[in-house]
Design a protein around this motif. Structure first.
Motif, PDB file in Angstrom:
ATOM      1  N   MET A  22       0.825  -1.204   0.000  1.00  0.00           N
ATOM      2  CA  MET A  22       0.000   0.000   0.000  1.00  0.00           C
ATOM      3  C   MET A  22       0.860   1.255   0.000  1.00  0.00           C
ATOM      4  N   ALA A  23       1.988   1.215   0.675  1.00  0.00           N
ATOM      5  CA  ALA A  23       2.880   2.375   0.721  1.00  0.00           C
ATOM      6  C   ALA A  23       3.454   2.695  -0.657  1.00  0.00           C
ATOM      7  N   GLU A  24       3.568   1.689  -1.510  1.00  0.00           N
ATOM      8  CA  GLU A  24       4.150   1.890  -2.834  1.00  0.00           C
ATOM      9  C   GLU A  24       3.115   2.259  -3.904  1.00  0.00           C
ATOM     10  N   LEU A  25       1.828   2.146  -3.575  1.00  0.00           N
ATOM     11  CA  LEU A  25       0.791   2.520  -4.537  1.00  0.00           C
ATOM     12  C   LEU A  25       0.716   4.038  -4.653  1.00  0.00           C
ATOM     13  N   PRO A  26       0.369   4.541  -5.812  1.00  0.00           N
ATOM     14  CA  PRO A  26       0.163   5.987  -5.946  1.00  0.00           C
ATOM     15  C   PRO A  26      -1.011   6.438  -5.057  1.00  0.00           C
ATOM     16  N   LEU A  27      -0.968   7.666  -4.628  1.00  0.00           N
ATOM     17  CA  LEU A  27      -2.003   8.206  -3.754  1.00  0.00           C
ATOM     18  C   LEU A  27      -3.416   8.011  -4.310  1.00  0.00           C
ATOM     19  N   PRO A  28      -3.681   8.284  -5.587  1.00  0.00           N
ATOM     20  CA  PRO A  28      -5.054   8.084  -6.091  1.00  0.00           C
ATOM     21  C   PRO A  28      -5.536   6.633  -5.934  1.00  0.00           C
ATOM     22  N   ALA A  29      -4.658   5.679  -6.132  1.00  0.00           N
ATOM     23  CA  ALA A  29      -5.037   4.274  -5.983  1.00  0.00           C
ATOM     24  C   ALA A  29      -5.338   3.944  -4.521  1.00  0.00           C
ATOM     25  N   ARG A  30      -4.543   4.479  -3.610  1.00  0.00           N
ATOM     26  CA  ARG A  30      -4.802   4.249  -2.186  1.00  0.00           C
ATOM     27  C   ARG A  30      -6.137   4.854  -1.774  1.00  0.00           C
ATOM     28  N   LEU A  31      -6.422   6.042  -2.272  1.00  0.00           N
ATOM     29  CA  LEU A  31      -7.698   6.687  -1.955  1.00  0.00           C
ATOM     30  C   LEU A  31      -8.872   5.893  -2.514  1.00  0.00           C
ATOM     31  N   MET A  32      -8.752   5.443  -3.755  1.00  0.00           N
ATOM     32  CA  MET A  32      -9.826   4.655  -4.357  1.00  0.00           C
ATOM     33  C   MET A  32     -10.079   3.385  -3.558  1.00  0.00           C
TER      34      MET A  32
END
Length: 51
Positions: A22-32
């Motif tokens: 999760m730390a490596e995912l882009p912010l938009p993907a984490r938010l989604m």
């Protein structure tokens, strides 16, 4: 559909693996994921497992 795959991946991950992934995912993907992906995955998972 990508959120369903993310859910399947996270379901099998250890807590440490999930945290790192999760730390490596882009912010938009984490938010989604946080805003609706977790629920979408649970719904799809339950639908498949009840069949």
């Amino acid at each position: 559909m990508a959120l369903i795959f993310l859910g399947a991946l996270l379901e099998e991950a250890t807590p440490e693996e999930e945290k790192r992934f999760m730390a490596e995912l882009p912010l938009p993907a984490r938010l989604m994921w946080r805003l609706g992906g977790r629920r979408a995955y649970a719904k799809a998972r339950d639908r498949v497992r009840q069949a």
